[in-house]
Write a protein that holds these residues in place. Structure first.
Motif, PDB file in Angstrom:
ATOM      1  N   GLN A 182      66.847  67.490  47.558  1.00 25.36           N
ATOM      2  CA  GLN A 182      66.519  68.412  48.304  1.00 25.36           C
ATOM      3  C   GLN A 182      67.126  69.792  47.754  1.00 25.36           C
ATOM      4  O   GLN A 182      66.691  71.083  47.844  1.00 25.36           O
ATOM      5  CB  GLN A 182      66.670  68.429  49.883  1.00 25.36           C
ATOM      6  N   SER A 238      59.957  71.399  53.929  1.00 22.17           N
ATOM      7  CA  SER A 238      60.031  71.382  55.538  1.00 22.17           C
ATOM      8  C   SER A 238      61.412  71.616  55.744  1.00 22.17           C
ATOM      9  O   SER A 238      61.790  71.887  57.085  1.00 22.17           O
ATOM     10  CB  SER A 238      60.138  69.932  55.916  1.00 22.17           C
ATOM     11  N   THR A 263      51.998  61.255  54.554  1.00 18.85           N
ATOM     12  CA  THR A 263      53.234  60.674  54.921  1.00 18.85           C
ATOM     13  C   THR A 263      53.180  59.344  56.081  1.00 18.85           C
ATOM     14  O   THR A 263      52.611  59.355  56.971  1.00 18.85           O
ATOM     15  CB  THR A 263      53.996  61.670  55.805  1.00 18.85           C
ATOM     16  N   GLN A 311      58.392  58.051  54.806  1.00 17.16           N
ATOM     17  CA  GLN A 311      59.304  58.776  55.920  1.00 17.16           C
ATOM     18  C   GLN A 311      60.072  57.507  56.323  1.00 17.16           C
ATOM     19  O   GLN A 311      59.616  56.689  56.804  1.00 17.16           O
ATOM     20  CB  GLN A 311      58.489  59.349  57.258  1.00 17.16           C
ATOM     21  N   ASN A 333      58.790  61.370  46.746  1.00 13.87           N
ATOM     22  CA  ASN A 333      59.124  62.249  47.837  1.00 13.87           C
ATOM     23  C   ASN A 333      59.322  61.296  49.089  1.00 13.87           C
ATOM     24  O   ASN A 333      58.577  60.457  49.690  1.00 13.87           O
ATOM     25  CB  ASN A 333      57.916  63.039  48.216  1.00 13.87           C
ATOM     26  N   SER A 389      61.499  61.281  52.876  1.00 13.86           N
ATOM     27  CA  SER A 389      62.074  61.909  54.193  1.00 13.86           C
ATOM     28  C   SER A 389      62.635  61.118  54.752  1.00 13.86           C
ATOM     29  O   SER A 389      62.573  59.811  55.125  1.00 13.86           O
ATOM     30  CB  SER A 389      60.900  62.818  55.143  1.00 13.86           C
ATOM     31  N   TYR A 409      64.298  64.008  48.052  1.00  8.31           N
ATOM     32  CA  TYR A 409      64.486  63.673  49.405  1.00  8.31           C
ATOM     33  C   TYR A 409      64.618  64.881  50.352  1.00  8.31           C
ATOM     34  O   TYR A 409      65.033  65.901  50.081  1.00  8.31           O
ATOM     35  CB  TYR A 409      65.692  62.629  49.688  1.00  8.31           C
ATOM     36  N   LEU A 410      64.009  64.785  51.566  1.00  7.91           N
ATOM     37  CA  LEU A 410      64.179  65.870  52.585  1.00  7.91           C
ATOM     38  C   LEU A 410      65.002  65.319  53.950  1.00  7.91           C
ATOM     39  O   LEU A 410      64.769  64.065  54.369  1.00  7.91           O
ATOM     40  CB  LEU A 410      62.709  66.320  52.921  1.00  7.91           C
ATOM     41  N   TRP A 411      65.736  66.072  54.686  1.00  7.13           N
ATOM     42  CA  TRP A 411      66.546  65.569  55.867  1.00  7.13           C
ATOM     43  C   TRP A 411      65.463  66.221  56.739  1.00  7.13           C
ATOM     44  O   TRP A 411      65.301  67.506  57.113  1.00  7.13           O
ATOM     45  CB  TRP A 411      67.827  66.257  55.941  1.00  7.13           C
ATOM     46  N   GLU A 412      65.240  65.343  57.864  1.00  6.65           N
ATOM     47  CA  GLU A 412      64.488  65.793  59.178  1.00  6.65           C
ATOM     48  C   GLU A 412      65.588  65.526  60.135  1.00  6.65           C
ATOM     49  O   GLU A 412      66.677  65.009  60.073  1.00  6.65           O
ATOM     50  CB  GLU A 412      63.476  64.709  59.506  1.00  6.65           C
ATOM     51  N   GLY A 471      61.441  69.408  59.983  1.00  5.82           N
ATOM     52  CA  GLY A 471      62.380  69.700  59.434  1.00  5.82           C
ATOM     53  C   GLY A 471      62.645  71.397  59.977  1.00  5.82           C
ATOM     54  O   GLY A 471      61.935  71.690  61.195  1.00  5.82           O
TER      55      GLY A 471
END
Length: 439
Positions: free
Chosen positions: A3, A125, A223, A263, A288, A290, A332-335, A358
């Motif tokens: 990210q 996000s 997702t 996810q 990808n 999350s 990767y993304l942090w939610e 996000g």
């Protein structure tokens, strides 16, 4: 890539300054199809009332532009010649020299070419560093809305209001086995507006034919909840056969040119296998991912016994993910962490997913009620009935913005991306849908 290396590049400020706040194009959201070499890219240019703007490419990467950058970017995306753009900028910014304009125009042109580089990236996000972003300027609207679908015509009205507010992407939260007509009609409504459209669901709720029809209708990303590479562990918290369907849907995404997103809920029973999970997804072409933690305060023994993670463990889990993602070359993304509610099961939390995906996202329920991504479940207004400016200025978003603007990094874990928006150990920064919630 992670990210922190991908999500946002800024032109914080081009050298040219506007002659007055009224200079430049009308505020609003503009949609373009732009061909960079042989690669078509969907650009969204959001121009805010202050003349500055936000440029998104395929809703996967973003750059902020000054007022002069907005004018240049709009001209380039609309096919103006260099001479036309220079003349327009010179008229709007009388103090600018020809050399300044030429240099800044070259920078904006290079930015558009860079953002238009093809890639299979999940829609944005989170901001790279919300602290830096909020210090440079405030967003006039989120970048994404996670929408609970209702009756198709009302959902279409919600999407229309979101578009008019300047929100370029919507993810539909499919929460049960929906008919093909409902899902596809909603995706078509988003596509007709020019929005980036996504679905978030469990695999067994999405028949293969619906996935294909949604892709044909303009769906951009899918997702799916993914708990473990071990089918038995995954299916125990979703449904029998769901793991196999996840893998089939991910494979189908590649065939129909959708971006697949896994996810991953973080809980006690899967954190020890995160390296294997990430590597396995990467090998399958799912690049990808999350993550959202099912979190609880350190003294909440009941939640920990069920399987929630205590807040103090989240930085170490984040370190593991950061290193594993680098090794597997996945994004990767942090939610926002979800505060665990002991009145609900682990399965309930996984099925529901996070409130919003996000820090530049909102949640919109099927009746139009709007909620911020973090904090207590306090309505900010209703997108169908309230003026957007009233919603955006609500106390919910005011409190949320204050926390994002305050530094949260510490000497213990100064470089973790998860810490950029809020300290993961602090329940005040979690998404809290428990009764009462922390103020």
């Amino acid at each position: 890539m992670t990210q922190a290396s991908l999500l946002q590049r800024f032109i914080d400020s081009l050298k040219i300054r506007p002659a007055s706040p009224s200079v430049g194009p009308e505020p609003g959201l503009y949609h373009y199809e732009y061909l960079e070499k042989e690669w078509p890219t969907r650009f969204h240019l959001r121009i805010d009332p202050d003349g500055q703007g936000l440029l998104l490419a395929n809703a996967a990467q973003a750059a902020m532009l000054s007022a002069s950058g907005v004018l240049m970017g709009k001209g380039l995306l609309e096919g103006w010649s260099n001479d036309e753009i220079v003349a327009e900028v010179a008229a709007a910014f009388p103090g600018a020299t020809a050399e300044q304009i030429a240099a800044d125009l070259a920078e904006v042109r290079a930015l558009i070419a860079d953002l238009g580089t093809p890639g299979d990236n999940y829609p944005i996000s989170n901001l790279d560093d919300p602290y830096a972003a909020t210090r440079s300027r405030m967003l006039a609207a989120p970048l994404r809305a996670d929408v609970v679908p209702g009756e198709p015509e009302q959902t279409k009205q919600i999407l229309q209001q979101l578009w008019e507010a300047g929100i370029p992407q919507a993810t539909i939260l499919v929460q049960s086995e929906a008919t093909s007509e409902t899902v596809v009609r909603i995706v078509e409504s988003a596509e007709d507006l020019g929005m980036i459209a996504g679905l978030r669901t469990l695999a067994h709720w999405l028949p293969a034919d619906v996935l294909d029809e949604a892709a044909n209708a303009g769906l951009d990303h899918l997702t799916l909840a993914y708990i473990s590479p071990i089918a038995q562990q995954h299916d125990a918290l979703t449904a029998a056969g769901d793991h196999d369907l996840v893998l089939r849907h991910f494979a189908r995404c590649h065939e129909v040119e959708l971006c697949p997103v896994a996810q991953v809920p973080l809980l006690r029973d899967n954190v020890d296998g995160l390296e294997t999970l990430i590597a396995d997804l990467g090998e399958r072409g799912v690049t990808n991912i999350s993550f959202f933690a099912l979190a609880c305060p350190d003294d909440d023994q009941a939640a920990r016994q069920v399987g929630a993670l205590s807040g103090s463990t989240l930085p170490q889990v984040a370190t593991t993910i950061n290193e594993a993602a680098e090794a597997a070359q996945v994004r990767y993304l942090w939610e926002p962490p979800v505060r665990f509610d002991v009145t609900k099961s682990l399965s309930d939390h996984i099925v529901a997913g996070p409130r919003a995906a996000g820090d530049v996202s909102i949640r919109v329920d099927s009746d139009g009620t709007v909620y911020p991504a973090r904090g207590p479940r306090r309505a900010a207004g209703n997108i169908l009935h309230d003026d957007w400016e009233q919603i955006w200025r609500s106390p919910c978003f005011a409190r949320y913005g204050e926390r994002l603007a305050a530094p949260t990094r510490c000497a213990d874990c100064p470089d973790l991306p998860i810490c950029a928006a809020d300290c993961p150990r602090d329940p005040r920064g979690w998404s809290d849908d428990t009764t009462g919630g922390d103020e």
